[in-house]
Design a protein around this motif. Structure first.
Motif, mmCIF file in Angstrom:
data_model
loop_
_atom_site.group_PDB
_atom_site.id
_atom_site.type_symbol
_atom_site.label_atom_id
_atom_site.label_comp_id
_atom_site.label_asym_id
_atom_site.label_seq_id
_atom_site.Cartn_x
_atom_site.Cartn_y
_atom_site.Cartn_z
ATOM 1 N N GLU A 54 0.843 -1.197 -0.052
ATOM 2 C CA GLU A 54 -0.012 -0.115 -0.055
ATOM 3 C C GLU A 54 0.836 1.348 -0.037
ATOM 4 O OE1 GLU A 54 -3.641 1.852 2.590
ATOM 5 O OE2 GLU A 54 -3.538 -0.549 2.608
ATOM 6 N N THR A 55 2.117 1.232 0.635
ATOM 7 C CA THR A 55 3.002 2.324 1.002
ATOM 8 C C THR A 55 3.523 2.567 -0.493
ATOM 9 O OG1 THR A 55 3.018 2.164 3.254
ATOM 10 C CG2 THR A 55 4.722 3.419 1.944
ATOM 11 N N GLU A 56 4.005 1.328 -1.137
ATOM 12 C CA GLU A 56 4.772 1.281 -2.271
ATOM 13 C C GLU A 56 3.797 2.103 -3.355
ATOM 14 O OE1 GLU A 56 6.900 -2.061 -3.780
ATOM 15 O OE2 GLU A 56 7.996 -1.799 -2.118
ATOM 16 N N GLU A 57 2.567 1.492 -3.446
ATOM 17 C CA GLU A 57 1.660 2.009 -4.476
ATOM 18 C C GLU A 57 1.362 3.683 -4.359
ATOM 19 O OE1 GLU A 57 -1.823 -0.460 -4.217
ATOM 20 O OE2 GLU A 57 -0.585 -2.011 -5.150
ATOM 21 N N ALA A 58 1.293 3.768 -2.919
ATOM 22 C CA ALA A 58 1.203 5.437 -2.600
ATOM 23 C C ALA A 58 2.252 6.113 -3.261
ATOM 24 C CB ALA A 58 0.887 5.747 -1.397
ATOM 25 N N LEU A 59 3.386 5.679 -3.308
ATOM 26 C CA LEU A 59 4.980 6.528 -3.587
ATOM 27 C C LEU A 59 4.869 6.375 -5.020
ATOM 28 C CD1 LEU A 59 7.202 5.028 -0.808
ATOM 29 C CD2 LEU A 59 6.691 7.529 -1.247
ATOM 30 N N TRP A 60 4.497 5.547 -5.834
ATOM 31 C CA TRP A 60 4.419 5.278 -7.228
ATOM 32 C C TRP A 60 3.382 6.484 -7.966
ATOM 33 C CZ3 TRP A 60 7.848 3.912 -10.559
ATOM 34 C CH2 TRP A 60 8.992 3.037 -10.076
ATOM 35 N N ALA A 61 2.324 6.544 -7.102
ATOM 36 C CA ALA A 61 1.259 7.544 -7.331
ATOM 37 C C ALA A 61 2.025 8.804 -7.434
ATOM 38 C CB ALA A 61 0.094 7.421 -6.658
ATOM 39 N N VAL A 62 2.672 8.996 -6.424
ATOM 40 C CA VAL A 62 3.507 10.561 -6.260
ATOM 41 C C VAL A 62 4.493 10.579 -7.547
ATOM 42 C CG1 VAL A 62 5.145 11.742 -5.100
ATOM 43 C CG2 VAL A 62 3.253 10.526 -3.756
ATOM 44 N N TYR A 63 5.039 9.583 -7.774
ATOM 45 C CA TYR A 63 6.038 9.601 -8.751
ATOM 46 C C TYR A 63 5.399 9.713 -10.457
ATOM 47 C CZ TYR A 63 9.037 7.751 -12.531
ATOM 48 O OH TYR A 63 9.702 7.606 -13.940
ATOM 49 N N ASP A 64 4.195 8.934 -10.352
ATOM 50 C CA ASP A 64 3.545 9.104 -11.746
ATOM 51 C C ASP A 64 3.040 10.620 -11.946
ATOM 52 O OD1 ASP A 64 4.062 6.629 -12.473
ATOM 53 O OD2 ASP A 64 1.839 5.809 -11.747
ATOM 54 N N ALA A 65 2.366 11.009 -10.616
ATOM 55 C CA ALA A 65 1.879 12.425 -10.828
ATOM 56 C C ALA A 65 2.964 13.415 -11.338
ATOM 57 C CB ALA A 65 1.311 12.847 -9.687
ATOM 58 N N GLY A 66 4.169 13.488 -10.699
ATOM 59 C CA GLY A 66 5.039 14.082 -11.171
ATOM 60 C C GLY A 66 5.830 13.821 -12.551
ATOM 61 N N TYR A 67 5.886 12.684 -12.968
ATOM 62 C CA TYR A 67 6.655 12.349 -14.064
ATOM 63 C C TYR A 67 5.516 12.428 -15.316
ATOM 64 C CZ TYR A 67 9.393 10.016 -17.441
ATOM 65 O OH TYR A 67 10.043 9.437 -18.595
ATOM 66 N N PHE A 68 4.181 12.119 -15.131
ATOM 67 C CA PHE A 68 3.283 12.170 -16.265
ATOM 68 C C PHE A 68 2.308 13.179 -16.199
ATOM 69 C CE2 PHE A 68 4.351 7.587 -15.862
ATOM 70 C CZ PHE A 68 4.939 7.346 -17.015
ATOM 71 N N GLY A 69 2.211 14.040 -14.859
ATOM 72 C CA GLY A 69 1.241 15.051 -14.779
ATOM 73 C C GLY A 69 1.521 16.298 -15.492
ATOM 74 N N ALA A 70 0.496 17.042 -15.439
ATOM 75 C CA ALA A 70 0.464 18.404 -16.324
ATOM 76 C C ALA A 70 1.495 19.100 -15.645
ATOM 77 C CB ALA A 70 -0.876 19.028 -16.299
ATOM 78 N N GLY A 71 2.657 19.695 -16.201
ATOM 79 C CA GLY A 71 3.543 20.528 -15.403
ATOM 80 C C GLY A 71 4.417 19.932 -14.347
ATOM 81 N N ARG A 72 4.464 18.554 -14.330
ATOM 82 C CA ARG A 72 5.068 17.904 -13.415
ATOM 83 C C ARG A 72 4.980 18.285 -12.077
ATOM 84 N NH1 ARG A 72 9.890 15.292 -16.999
ATOM 85 N NH2 ARG A 72 8.898 14.983 -18.608
ATOM 86 N N GLN A 73 3.872 18.764 -11.465
ATOM 87 C CA GLN A 73 3.639 19.312 -10.264
ATOM 88 C C GLN A 73 2.809 18.038 -9.263
ATOM 89 O OE1 GLN A 73 4.798 22.119 -8.829
ATOM 90 N NE2 GLN A 73 5.875 22.320 -10.773
ATOM 91 N N VAL A 74 3.238 17.660 -8.112
ATOM 92 C CA VAL A 74 2.644 16.655 -7.283
ATOM 93 C C VAL A 74 1.890 17.351 -6.448
ATOM 94 C CG1 VAL A 74 3.241 14.786 -5.904
ATOM 95 C CG2 VAL A 74 4.614 15.174 -7.761
ATOM 96 N N SER A 75 0.437 16.996 -6.347
ATOM 97 C CA SER A 75 -0.445 17.659 -5.495
ATOM 98 C C SER A 75 0.066 17.246 -4.054
ATOM 99 C CB SER A 75 -1.931 17.262 -5.763
ATOM 100 O OG SER A 75 -1.894 15.739 -5.432
#
Length: 116
Positions: A54-75
């Motif tokens: 569960e923790t690893e998946e949450a960390l991957w969600a952070v990574y994905d948001a920064g890498y693939f997200g608009a403007g690479r900003q993590v919420s």
């Protein structure tokens, strides 16, 4: 998994459940902080660090948001979710939820026999 590994896993849960941050809990906090930093800076998320799924998946969600997200900003919400997942690992609630899901998925032989 060896008996030593099972014993350490159980100790990690007890450390969190008792509200005490034993040596393993402190180590896990350092590991989580480094993993979160890696996720935030685009280096990915290493596995086999002692963090639960569960923790690893949450960390991957952070990574994905920064890498693939608009403007690479993590919420802030993603980062907060990663912290909540990690706290769930420390206090044992992630493991308890997983055991409950497993029990529902694979009912005991006794219960299966009664259903027939």
């Amino acid at each position: 998994m060896t008996d030593d590994q099972h014993e350490r896993d159980g100790q990690d849960e007890r450390d969190g459940q008792d509200g005490q941050d034993g040596r393993d809990g402190q180590r896990l906090r350092r590991v989580f902080a480094a993993a979160l930093d890696d996720a935030l800076t685009g280096r990915g998320v290493a596995t086999c660090l002692g963090l639960d799924q569960e923790t690893e998946e949450a960390l991957w969600a952070v990574y994905d948001a920064g890498y693939f997200g608009a403007g690479r900003q993590v919420s802030e919400e993603r980062v907060a979710a990663a912290h909540r997942a990690f706290e769930g690992q420390l206090d044992g609630s992630n493991a308890a939820r997983w055991r409950e899901q497993l029990a529902h998925r694979f009912p005991s032989a006794e219960n299966r026999h009664r259903e027939r």
